[in-house]
Design a protein around this motif. Sequence first.
Motif, PDB file in Angstrom:
ATOM      1  N   UNK A 119      31.607 -15.078 103.958  1.00 53.22           N
ATOM      2  CA  UNK A 119      30.856 -15.987 104.808  1.00 53.22           C
ATOM      3  C   UNK A 119      30.570 -15.340 106.153  1.00 53.22           C
ATOM      4  N   UNK A 120      29.562 -15.828 106.838  1.00 53.84           N
ATOM      5  CA  UNK A 120      29.241 -15.263 108.159  1.00 53.84           C
ATOM      6  C   UNK A 120      30.131 -15.833 109.239  1.00 53.84           C
ATOM      7  N   UNK A 129      29.670  -8.404 109.095  1.00 54.82           N
ATOM      8  CA  UNK A 129      29.181  -9.107 107.921  1.00 54.82           C
ATOM      9  C   UNK A 129      27.687  -9.385 108.051  1.00 54.82           C
ATOM     10  N   UNK A 130      26.959  -9.150 106.969  1.00 58.70           N
ATOM     11  CA  UNK A 130      25.513  -9.411 106.967  1.00 58.70           C
ATOM     12  C   UNK A 130      25.221 -10.701 106.195  1.00 58.70           C
ATOM     13  N   UNK A 131      23.955 -11.052 106.108  1.00 61.70           N
ATOM     14  CA  UNK A 131      23.531 -12.314 105.516  1.00 61.70           C
ATOM     15  C   UNK A 131      23.913 -12.369 104.027  1.00 61.70           C
ATOM     16  N   UNK A 132      24.811 -13.295 103.638  1.00 58.39           N
ATOM     17  CA  UNK A 132      25.203 -13.355 102.227  1.00 58.39           C
ATOM     18  C   UNK A 132      24.087 -13.841 101.312  1.00 58.39           C
ATOM     19  N   UNK A 133      23.189 -14.675 101.819  1.00 53.72           N
ATOM     20  CA  UNK A 133      22.103 -15.183 100.980  1.00 53.72           C
ATOM     21  C   UNK A 133      21.152 -14.059 100.590  1.00 53.72           C
ATOM     22  N   UNK A 134      20.792 -13.232 101.543  1.00 50.01           N
ATOM     23  CA  UNK A 134      19.919 -12.101 101.252  1.00 50.01           C
ATOM     24  C   UNK A 134      20.592 -11.130 100.282  1.00 50.01           C
ATOM     25  N   UNK A 135      21.876 -10.891 100.501  1.00 47.96           N
ATOM     26  CA  UNK A 135      22.582  -9.916  99.653  1.00 47.96           C
ATOM     27  C   UNK A 135      22.714 -10.404  98.210  1.00 47.96           C
ATOM     28  N   UNK A 136      23.012 -11.676  98.005  1.00 50.25           N
ATOM     29  CA  UNK A 136      23.145 -12.161  96.641  1.00 50.25           C
ATOM     30  C   UNK A 136      21.788 -12.172  95.938  1.00 50.25           C
ATOM     31  N   UNK A 137      20.722 -12.402  96.674  1.00 48.81           N
ATOM     32  CA  UNK A 137      19.384 -12.309  96.071  1.00 48.81           C
ATOM     33  C   UNK A 137      19.133 -10.887  95.565  1.00 48.81           C
ATOM     34  N   UNK A 138      19.515  -9.896  96.361  1.00 50.10           N
ATOM     35  CA  UNK A 138      19.339  -8.498  95.954  1.00 50.10           C
ATOM     36  C   UNK A 138      20.135  -8.190  94.693  1.00 50.10           C
ATOM     37  N   UNK A 139      21.347  -8.713  94.623  1.00 47.99           N
ATOM     38  CA  UNK A 139      22.211  -8.446  93.473  1.00 47.99           C
ATOM     39  C   UNK A 139      21.668  -9.112  92.215  1.00 47.99           C
ATOM     40  N   UNK A 148      27.033 -12.484  80.028  1.00 47.48           N
ATOM     41  CA  UNK A 148      27.339 -13.801  79.459  1.00 47.48           C
ATOM     42  C   UNK A 148      27.665 -14.834  80.529  1.00 47.48           C
ATOM     43  N   UNK A 149      28.146 -14.387  81.682  1.00 49.40           N
ATOM     44  CA  UNK A 149      28.479 -15.305  82.767  1.00 49.40           C
ATOM     45  C   UNK A 149      28.459 -14.543  84.082  1.00 49.40           C
ATOM     46  N   UNK A 150      28.089 -15.239  85.151  1.00 50.10           N
ATOM     47  CA  UNK A 150      28.086 -14.664  86.492  1.00 50.10           C
ATOM     48  C   UNK A 150      29.028 -15.474  87.361  1.00 50.10           C
ATOM     49  N   UNK A 151      30.061 -14.807  87.891  1.00 51.86           N
ATOM     50  CA  UNK A 151      31.069 -15.443  88.747  1.00 51.86           C
ATOM     51  C   UNK A 151      30.873 -14.934  90.165  1.00 51.86           C
ATOM     52  N   UNK A 152      30.616 -15.847  91.096  1.00 53.64           N
ATOM     53  CA  UNK A 152      30.391 -15.486  92.498  1.00 53.64           C
ATOM     54  C   UNK A 152      31.511 -16.092  93.341  1.00 53.64           C
ATOM     55  N   UNK A 153      32.173 -15.242  94.107  1.00 53.37           N
ATOM     56  CA  UNK A 153      33.196 -15.702  95.047  1.00 53.37           C
ATOM     57  C   UNK A 153      32.639 -15.673  96.462  1.00 53.37           C
ATOM     58  N   UNK A 154      32.906 -16.735  97.220  1.00 55.54           N
ATOM     59  CA  UNK A 154      32.461 -16.820  98.610  1.00 55.54           C
ATOM     60  C   UNK A 154      33.686 -17.059  99.475  1.00 55.54           C
ATOM     61  N   UNK A 155      34.055 -16.040 100.251  1.00 59.66           N
ATOM     62  CA  UNK A 155      35.282 -16.032 101.040  1.00 59.66           C
ATOM     63  C   UNK A 155      34.930 -16.332 102.493  1.00 59.66           C
ATOM     64  N   UNK A 156      35.227 -17.545 102.955  1.00 61.18           N
ATOM     65  CA  UNK A 156      34.784 -17.899 104.299  1.00 61.18           C
ATOM     66  C   UNK A 156      35.553 -19.050 104.906  1.00 61.18           C
ATOM     67  N   UNK A 157      35.281 -19.291 106.182  1.00 59.93           N
ATOM     68  CA  UNK A 157      35.983 -20.322 106.947  1.00 59.93           C
ATOM     69  C   UNK A 157      35.289 -21.675 106.941  1.00 59.93           C
ATOM     70  N   UNK A 158      33.976 -21.697 106.989  1.00 58.52           N
ATOM     71  CA  UNK A 158      33.260 -22.963 107.174  1.00 58.52           C
ATOM     72  C   UNK A 158      32.975 -23.640 105.827  1.00 58.52           C
TER      73      UNK A 158
END
Length: 264
Positions: A119-120, A129-139, A148-158
Amino acid sequence: MLKILYLGDIVSKAGIGAVREALPRLIEQHGVDGVVAQAENVSGGRGMTLADMRVLQNAGIDAFTGGNWSLYQEELLPLLKDHGQPVCGPANYLPQARPGYKYVRLRGGAKIMVVSLLGQIISRQAEGTTDPLQRIEEILAVREADVAATVVNFHGDFSSEKRMIGYFLDGRASLVVGDHWHVPTADEIVLPKGTAHVTDVGMCGSLHSSLGVSLEVSLDRWRTKQPAKNVWDEDRPWQLNAVLAEINPAGLAERISRVQEILA
């Protein structure tokens, strides 16, 4: 149906102990196909050593996500960049943490994609840390077709970031898991387009502690307002917090449920 178990932050020796004791039984009990775990607090609360990684793999963990302490253990850095190693640093963090996603072949043959994001709004250890939304779009734009499955972890405070990333990825990821608080939230849900989500999955480690830290140390630091080094509590009872997602052949979630164990 593919069953993916995601373990919350594994915190120091108590967390490792909880996983070793409970995970093999949980895999059998729930018919789990793959296990992903948050590993940024494994070794003394700061990163993960290779020795601890091997112990956790032997306990049944298939892949590891990261956070603000992922770069602390230098011996892990080559593995973060190696596409053949099932451990991720945050994809939107410093270059040493990238690529931030890995493909992992599970014991039953299915291939999953595991992505780690920061998280930012995060602690001072994660400046840069850079923009997570832009980075996940790139990925996602380069995701291989046979996943078969996509697992995304978001490590943040807010909570606002951790909640909204689920909706941002709804229909494009199988499971989106928030962590870093070490306290589980009671909002696990399958979102309208088929993504399983929880704001915070919690932790694996000491139950009677302050996020894994000794209560005595934490309370004294609060009372005196003086800095003090963390002392990780290792005493039982231990806790294990996780979520279990059931993923259909289209790569979308049918169900998500909390898995919580207290180990006396």
